[in-house]
Design a protein around this motif. Structure first.
Motif, PDB file in Angstrom:
ATOM      1  N   HIS A 150      35.003  23.838  36.019  1.00 50.50           N
ATOM      2  CA  HIS A 150      35.737  24.816  35.215  1.00 50.50           C
ATOM      3  C   HIS A 150      36.531  25.708  36.154  1.00 50.50           C
ATOM      4  O   HIS A 150      36.000  26.201  37.152  1.00 50.50           O
ATOM      5  CB  HIS A 150      34.757  25.666  34.394  1.00 50.50           C
ATOM      6  CG  HIS A 150      35.359  26.920  33.842  1.00 50.50           C
ATOM      7  ND1 HIS A 150      36.348  26.918  32.877  1.00 50.50           N
ATOM      8  CD2 HIS A 150      35.134  28.240  34.149  1.00 50.50           C
ATOM      9  CE1 HIS A 150      36.692  28.163  32.603  1.00 50.50           C
ATOM     10  NE2 HIS A 150      35.964  28.978  33.345  1.00 50.50           N
ATOM     11  N   THR A 151      37.806  25.909  35.855  1.00 51.80           N
ATOM     12  CA  THR A 151      38.656  26.796  36.636  1.00 51.80           C
ATOM     13  C   THR A 151      38.664  28.168  35.985  1.00 51.80           C
ATOM     14  O   THR A 151      39.004  28.302  34.798  1.00 51.80           O
ATOM     15  CB  THR A 151      40.093  26.262  36.725  1.00 51.80           C
ATOM     16  OG1 THR A 151      40.073  24.971  37.359  1.00 51.80           O
ATOM     17  CG2 THR A 151      40.969  27.197  37.546  1.00 51.80           C
ATOM     18  N   ILE A 161      37.000  36.373  29.636  1.00 54.65           N
ATOM     19  CA  ILE A 161      36.058  35.262  29.483  1.00 54.65           C
ATOM     20  C   ILE A 161      36.842  33.964  29.339  1.00 54.65           C
ATOM     21  O   ILE A 161      37.814  33.900  28.586  1.00 54.65           O
ATOM     22  CB  ILE A 161      35.157  35.468  28.259  1.00 54.65           C
ATOM     23  CG1 ILE A 161      34.323  36.750  28.407  1.00 54.65           C
ATOM     24  CG2 ILE A 161      34.232  34.271  28.058  1.00 54.65           C
ATOM     25  CD1 ILE A 161      33.491  37.079  27.179  1.00 54.65           C
ATOM     26  N   SER A 162      36.442  32.942  30.087  1.00 62.38           N
ATOM     27  CA  SER A 162      37.040  31.617  29.936  1.00 62.38           C
ATOM     28  C   SER A 162      35.927  30.588  30.032  1.00 62.38           C
ATOM     29  O   SER A 162      34.857  30.855  30.591  1.00 62.38           O
ATOM     30  CB  SER A 162      38.116  31.363  31.002  1.00 62.38           C
ATOM     31  OG  SER A 162      37.560  31.420  32.311  1.00 62.38           O
ATOM     32  N   SER A 163      36.175  29.398  29.494  1.00 61.77           N
ATOM     33  CA  SER A 163      35.121  28.386  29.475  1.00 61.77           C
ATOM     34  C   SER A 163      35.705  26.993  29.391  1.00 61.77           C
ATOM     35  O   SER A 163      36.868  26.801  29.013  1.00 61.77           O
ATOM     36  CB  SER A 163      34.159  28.617  28.302  1.00 61.77           C
ATOM     37  OG  SER A 163      34.821  28.437  27.069  1.00 61.77           O
ATOM     38  N   SER A 164      34.900  26.008  29.752  1.00 59.01           N
ATOM     39  CA  SER A 164      35.240  24.595  29.627  1.00 59.01           C
ATOM     40  C   SER A 164      34.024  23.868  29.073  1.00 59.01           C
ATOM     41  O   SER A 164      32.887  24.169  29.446  1.00 59.01           O
ATOM     42  CB  SER A 164      35.629  23.994  30.985  1.00 59.01           C
ATOM     43  OG  SER A 164      36.794  24.615  31.511  1.00 59.01           O
ATOM     44  N   VAL A 202      28.493  33.619  35.837  1.00 54.24           N
ATOM     45  CA  VAL A 202      28.485  32.240  35.353  1.00 54.24           C
ATOM     46  C   VAL A 202      27.360  32.041  34.343  1.00 54.24           C
ATOM     47  O   VAL A 202      26.212  32.423  34.593  1.00 54.24           O
ATOM     48  CB  VAL A 202      28.311  31.249  36.522  1.00 54.24           C
ATOM     49  CG1 VAL A 202      28.200  29.809  36.005  1.00 54.24           C
ATOM     50  CG2 VAL A 202      29.460  31.375  37.509  1.00 54.24           C
ATOM     51  N   THR A 203      27.704  31.442  33.204  1.00 57.92           N
ATOM     52  CA  THR A 203      26.724  31.042  32.206  1.00 57.92           C
ATOM     53  C   THR A 203      26.959  29.571  31.869  1.00 57.92           C
ATOM     54  O   THR A 203      28.095  29.175  31.607  1.00 57.92           O
ATOM     55  CB  THR A 203      26.835  31.891  30.929  1.00 57.92           C
ATOM     56  OG1 THR A 203      26.497  33.252  31.235  1.00 57.92           O
ATOM     57  CG2 THR A 203      25.890  31.376  29.846  1.00 57.92           C
ATOM     58  N   ILE A 243      30.563  25.515  30.489  1.00 59.61           N
ATOM     59  CA  ILE A 243      30.585  26.412  31.645  1.00 59.61           C
ATOM     60  C   ILE A 243      31.447  27.609  31.267  1.00 59.61           C
ATOM     61  O   ILE A 243      32.642  27.459  30.997  1.00 59.61           O
ATOM     62  CB  ILE A 243      31.163  25.732  32.897  1.00 59.61           C
ATOM     63  CG1 ILE A 243      30.402  24.444  33.218  1.00 59.61           C
ATOM     64  CG2 ILE A 243      31.133  26.675  34.093  1.00 59.61           C
ATOM     65  CD1 ILE A 243      31.028  23.637  34.350  1.00 59.61           C
ATOM     66  N   GLN A 244      30.862  28.780  31.244  1.00 62.30           N
ATOM     67  CA  GLN A 244      31.585  30.002  30.871  1.00 62.30           C
ATOM     68  C   GLN A 244      31.548  30.999  32.017  1.00 62.30           C
ATOM     69  O   GLN A 244      30.514  31.174  32.668  1.00 62.30           O
ATOM     70  CB  GLN A 244      30.972  30.638  29.629  1.00 62.30           C
ATOM     71  CG  GLN A 244      31.598  31.985  29.236  1.00 62.30           C
ATOM     72  CD  GLN A 244      30.910  32.601  28.049  1.00 62.30           C
ATOM     73  OE1 GLN A 244      31.012  32.112  26.923  1.00 62.30           O
ATOM     74  NE2 GLN A 244      30.195  33.693  28.288  1.00 62.30           N
ATOM     75  N   THR A 245      32.678  31.636  32.283  1.00 59.65           N
ATOM     76  CA  THR A 245      32.731  32.670  33.306  1.00 59.65           C
ATOM     77  C   THR A 245      33.263  33.957  32.698  1.00 59.65           C
ATOM     78  O   THR A 245      34.193  33.944  31.895  1.00 59.65           O
ATOM     79  CB  THR A 245      33.642  32.258  34.481  1.00 59.65           C
ATOM     80  OG1 THR A 245      34.929  31.868  33.985  1.00 59.65           O
ATOM     81  CG2 THR A 245      33.038  31.103  35.253  1.00 59.65           C
ATOM     82  N   THR A 246      32.648  35.055  33.085  1.00 54.34           N
ATOM     83  CA  THR A 246      33.076  36.385  32.663  1.00 54.34           C
ATOM     84  C   THR A 246      33.459  37.174  33.906  1.00 54.34           C
ATOM     85  O   THR A 246      32.607  37.458  34.749  1.00 54.34           O
ATOM     86  CB  THR A 246      31.951  37.117  31.906  1.00 54.34           C
ATOM     87  OG1 THR A 246      31.539  36.328  30.793  1.00 54.34           O
ATOM     88  CG2 THR A 246      32.425  38.475  31.429  1.00 54.34           C
ATOM     89  N   SER A 247      34.738  37.485  34.047  1.00 52.14           N
ATOM     90  CA  SER A 247      35.249  38.168  35.238  1.00 52.14           C
ATOM     91  C   SER A 247      35.349  39.662  34.968  1.00 52.14           C
ATOM     92  O   SER A 247      36.120  40.091  34.097  1.00 52.14           O
ATOM     93  CB  SER A 247      36.622  37.607  35.631  1.00 52.14           C
ATOM     94  OG  SER A 247      36.537  36.230  35.927  1.00 52.14           O
ATOM     95  N   GLN A 248      34.576  40.434  35.695  1.00 54.54           N
ATOM     96  CA  GLN A 248      34.591  41.877  35.494  1.00 54.54           C
ATOM     97  C   GLN A 248      35.786  42.532  36.168  1.00 54.54           C
ATOM     98  O   GLN A 248      36.199  43.630  35.789  1.00 54.54           O
ATOM     99  CB  GLN A 248      33.289  42.476  36.017  1.00 54.54           C
ATOM    100  CG  GLN A 248      32.060  41.948  35.298  1.00 54.54           C
ATOM    101  CD  GLN A 248      30.771  42.566  35.802  1.00 54.54           C
ATOM    102  OE1 GLN A 248      30.757  43.298  36.792  1.00 54.54           O
ATOM    103  NE2 GLN A 248      29.671  42.267  35.120  1.00 54.54           N
TER     104      GLN A 248
END
Length: 267
Positions: A150-151, A161-164, A202-203, A243-248
Motif C-alpha cells: 500500500h502506498t 487516511i488511505s488504504s488498499s 498502520v492497521t 492495509i490502512q494508514t493514518t498520517s498524523q
C-alpha cells in the motif's frame, strides 16, 4: 466456529514530551482478543540530540511498574540492539487492563530535546500459543510467499487516511505467517527525525478483524526496525486483507512510502 485471528500488535496513542517536560497518557488493553504477551516502548526521535538526551520513561500496567525510569532513547531502533527481542517485556495481563506511559524530562541534566514514544502490546490466545509452539515452515512445493503493498497517500492536512484492499489466493493453501515491512530513512535530509513516517500509523485487517492496529510505520522499518518480519498466524485461504494508514502529519511527495505485507503460505 472459525478461530478469530490473534491481534499481533496494538499501538496506543503517541505521547510527545517537550524538552524538560513531564507528561503521561493512559491506555486500555483490547477486549476479547486474548491476554497480553509482550509490551514494548517505541521511541521515534532519532536525531543526534534526541539520542543523547537524558529523558526517562516509566511503563505502568495494572498499578505495577513494568519498566521504571529507563532512558527513553534506549528504546529507539537507532541503538545497537534496536532489532533485538530483548526490547519485549514479558507480562501477562487480562483483557481490558489499564496502563500508563510516563515520559519525564526533568532529570539532571534536564531533557533538551522533544521526545515521542508509543506503547505497543502483543497478544496471545490459547490457540495461537499452541500454533506458535509447533510452527514450522514446510518443505513442500508451491507458492511460498506473496507480497502486497500500500502506498501512503499524499495529503496537505494531517489526519489523512488511505488504504488498499486485496484478496489472498484460494488455491495456494492456508496462510501460516505474515510479515510487515516499511522502507523509510530514520532521518530526512535535514537530519531531523522523519516524524511524517513515524507518525503514520498502520492497521491491517483480515476479513475485517485487526491483526495489526495503529502501530507506527517505522516500527517495521527494514533497516533498523524491530525484527519481526515473520509472525506466525493462522489465516484461511481466500481471506481479504486491508492495509490502512493514518498520517498524523502532512505527507508530501518526498515523504511518501510503501507498507508491504508478505503472506507465507503453508506449502
Amino acid at each position: 466456529m472459525k478461530e478469530v485471528p490473534v491481534l499481533l500488535q496494538q499501538g496506543f496513542d503517541l505521547l510527545t514530551n517537550a524538552a524538560a517536560g513531564f507528561t503521561s497518557n493512559d491506555f486500555r488493553l483490547s477486549t476479547d482478543r486474548g491476554i497480553s504477551k509482550y509490551f514494548d516502548i517505541y521511541s521515534i526521535n532519532n536525531s543526534v540530540a534526541a539520542l543523547q538526551d537524558n529523558c526517562g520513561a516509566t511503563l505502568n500496567v495494572g498499578g505495577q511498574n513494568l519498566v521504571q525510569d529507563t532512558q527513553l532513547s534506549y528504546w529507539t531502533s537507532s541503538f545497537q540492539y534496536g532489532r533485538d527481542h530483548k526490547f519485549r517485556v514479558r507480562a501477562n495481563y487480562s483483557d481490558g487492563q489499564t496502563g500508563t506511559l510516563t515520559i519525564d524530562g526533568t532529570n539532571t541534566p534536564v531533557s533538551a530535546a522533544e521526545q515521542t514514544a508509543q506503547v505497543i502490546v502483543y497478544y496471545e490466545t490459547p490457540a495461537h500459543k499452541m500454533y506458535t509452539q509447533n510452527f514450522r515452515m514446510p518443505f513442500g512445493q508451491g507458492l511460498k510467499r506473496r507480497t502486497y503493498y500500500h502506498t501512503v497517500a499524499q495529503n496537505a492536512v494531517g489526519g489523512s487516511i488511505s488504504s488498499s484492499t486485496f484478496t489472498a489466493p484460494r488455491n495456494n493453501g492456508s496462510i501460516g505467517a505474515v510479515g510487515v515491512l516499511t522502507v523509510v530513512p530514520l532521518n530526512d535530509a535535514a537530519n531531523f527525525p522523519n516524524l511524517e513516517q513515524s507518525r503514520t500509523l498502520v492497521t491491517i485487517t483480515v476479513d475485517g478483524i485487526e491483526i495489526i492496529q495503529n502501530v507506527s510505520a517505522t516500527y517495521y522499518q527494514a533497516e533498523t526496525g524491530r525484527d519481526y518480519y515473520i509472525q506466525p498466524i493462522q489465516i484461511q485461504p481466500g481471506a481479504t486483507f486491508n492495509i490502512q494508514t493514518t498520517s498524523q502529519n502532512n505527507i508530501g511527495a518526498a515523504q511518501q512510502f510503501q507498507v508491504y505485507l508478505t503472506l507465507y503460505f503453508d506449502n
